[in-house]
Design an enzyme around this catalytic site. Structure first.
Site, PDB file in Angstrom:
ATOM      1  N   HIS A   1     -16.124  21.349  -4.289  1.00 48.92           N
ATOM      2  CA  HIS A   1     -15.793  21.955  -5.582  1.00 48.92           C
ATOM      3  C   HIS A   1     -14.867  23.138  -5.336  1.00 48.92           C
ATOM      4  O   HIS A   1     -14.646  23.536  -4.180  1.00 48.92           O
ATOM      5  CB  HIS A   1     -17.062  22.405  -6.323  1.00 48.92           C
ATOM      6  CG  HIS A   1     -17.908  23.373  -5.562  1.00 48.92           C
ATOM      7  ND1 HIS A   1     -19.141  23.064  -5.038  1.00 48.92           N
ATOM      8  CD2 HIS A   1     -17.673  24.658  -5.199  1.00 48.92           C
ATOM      9  CE1 HIS A   1     -19.636  24.108  -4.409  1.00 48.92           C
ATOM     10  NE2 HIS A   1     -18.752  25.096  -4.487  1.00 48.92           N
TER      11      HIS A   1
HETATM   12  C1  T46 Z   1     -19.890  27.476  -2.469  1.00 52.56           C
HETATM   13  C2  T46 Z   1     -20.524  26.824  -1.306  1.00 52.56           C
HETATM   14  C3  T46 Z   1     -20.037  27.361  -0.004  1.00 52.56           C
HETATM   15  C4  T46 Z   1     -28.002  28.504  -8.039  1.00 52.56           C
HETATM   16  O1  T46 Z   1     -28.864  28.341  -8.933  1.00 52.56           O
HETATM   17  N1  T46 Z   1     -27.591  29.760  -7.707  1.00 52.56           N
HETATM   18  C5  T46 Z   1     -26.667  29.986  -6.737  1.00 52.56           C
HETATM   19  O2  T46 Z   1     -26.326  31.157  -6.467  1.00 52.56           O
HETATM   20  C6  T46 Z   1     -26.088  28.859  -6.068  1.00 52.56           C
HETATM   21  C7  T46 Z   1     -25.030  29.075  -4.985  1.00 52.56           C
HETATM   22  C8  T46 Z   1     -26.499  27.607  -6.421  1.00 52.56           C
HETATM   23  N2  T46 Z   1     -27.435  27.434  -7.396  1.00 52.56           N
HETATM   24  C9  T46 Z   1     -27.893  26.076  -7.714  1.00 52.56           C
HETATM   25  C10 T46 Z   1     -26.847  25.157  -8.321  1.00 52.56           C
HETATM   26  C11 T46 Z   1     -27.265  23.791  -7.837  1.00 52.56           C
HETATM   27  O3  T46 Z   1     -28.240  23.266  -8.710  1.00 52.56           O
HETATM   28  O4  T46 Z   1     -28.279  25.452  -6.485  1.00 52.56           O
HETATM   29  C12 T46 Z   1     -27.943  24.083  -6.487  1.00 52.56           C
HETATM   30  C13 T46 Z   1     -27.044  23.755  -5.282  1.00 52.56           C
HETATM   31  O5  T46 Z   1     -25.757  24.371  -5.485  1.00 52.56           O
HETATM   32  P1  T46 Z   1     -24.408  23.678  -5.014  1.00 52.56           P
HETATM   33  O6  T46 Z   1     -24.507  22.217  -5.165  1.00 52.56           O
HETATM   34  O7  T46 Z   1     -23.281  24.356  -5.716  1.00 52.56           O
HETATM   35  O8  T46 Z   1     -24.414  24.062  -3.446  1.00 52.56           O
HETATM   36  P2  T46 Z   1     -23.243  23.914  -2.393  1.00 52.56           P
HETATM   37  O9  T46 Z   1     -23.808  24.199  -1.058  1.00 52.56           O
HETATM   38  O10 T46 Z   1     -22.527  22.622  -2.571  1.00 52.56           O
HETATM   39  O11 T46 Z   1     -22.205  25.079  -2.778  1.00 52.56           O
HETATM   40  C14 T46 Z   1     -22.549  26.433  -2.529  1.00 52.56           C
HETATM   41  C15 T46 Z   1     -22.097  27.332  -3.670  1.00 52.56           C
HETATM   42  O12 T46 Z   1     -22.587  26.821  -4.907  1.00 52.56           O
HETATM   43  C16 T46 Z   1     -20.594  27.420  -3.773  1.00 52.56           C
HETATM   44  O13 T46 Z   1     -20.247  28.516  -4.592  1.00 52.56           O
HETATM   45  O14 T46 Z   1     -18.755  27.905  -2.414  1.00 52.56           O
HETATM   46  O15 T46 Z   1     -21.953  26.852  -1.319  1.00 52.56           O
END
Ligand code: T46
Length: 133
Positions: free
Chosen positions: A49
């Site tokens: 993303h």
């Molecule tokens: C990024 C990369 C490096 C939250 O509720 N709060 C938070 O602060 C974050 C980061 C995530 N979430 C929730 C949203 C999703 O339901 O946790 C779940 C997993 O998040 P996501 O799929 O976005 O995780 P990654 O590892 O793909 O991405 C994360 C960060 O979201 C993003 O900003 O740059 O790590």
């Protein structure tokens, strides 16, 4: 437009070990959120993303991982994080893909804003379109 960059974090070594310090001179923004990626399963890809406004620093505090950044306009680069004295600065507007997490890898993220799903672009074609606006 700011560019992604691997930044040096000052490290204090002594005979007890090492201590790395992230402070204002390393930061490019005020921290409003800290999150940690850990227990990542082998062969897992995270990210995939972009963010419209969020700036971040990523630090591999343990183990290693790869972060591919893509500006949606033909530039891409893969950074290898494996050293707690290095921080990857990611400005807004870069598609990121995190992969090749080693066993036990821990990635610390220092973020400029609180969590806001509206700041995410999770579809690559939409990202490229947004970048060309
Ligand atoms: C990024 C990369 C490096 C939250 O509720 N709060 C938070 O602060 C974050 C980061 C995530 N979430 C929730 C949203 C999703 O339901 O946790 C779940 C997993 O998040 P996501 O799929 O976005 O995780 P990654 O590892 O793909 O991405 C994360 C960060 O979201 C993003 O900003 O740059 O790590």
């Amino acid at each position: 437009m700011p560019k992604p960059k691997l930044l040096d974090i000052p490290v204090i070594h002594d005979d007890r070990g090492s201590l790395s310090v992230v402070q204002w001179e390393t930061m490019r923004f005020r921290i409003n959120r800290v999150y940690i990626l850990f227990d990542v399963r082998p062969l897992t890809t995270r990210g995939s993303h972009a963010h419209k406004s969020l700036e971040q620093l990523l630090i591999a505090t343990s183990g290693s991982l790869e972060v591919e950044l893509d500006d949606g306009q033909g530039w891409s680069h893969t950074f290898v994080l494996r050293d707690p004295s290095k921080a990857l600065y990611i400005p807004p507007g870069f598609w990121r893909t995190l992969s090749s997490f080693s066993a036990g890898a821990v990635c610390l993220a220092l973020a400029s804003h609180e969590y806001d799903e509206n700041d995410y672009i999770r579809d690559y074609d939409t990202f490229v379109e947004w970048k060309s606006e």
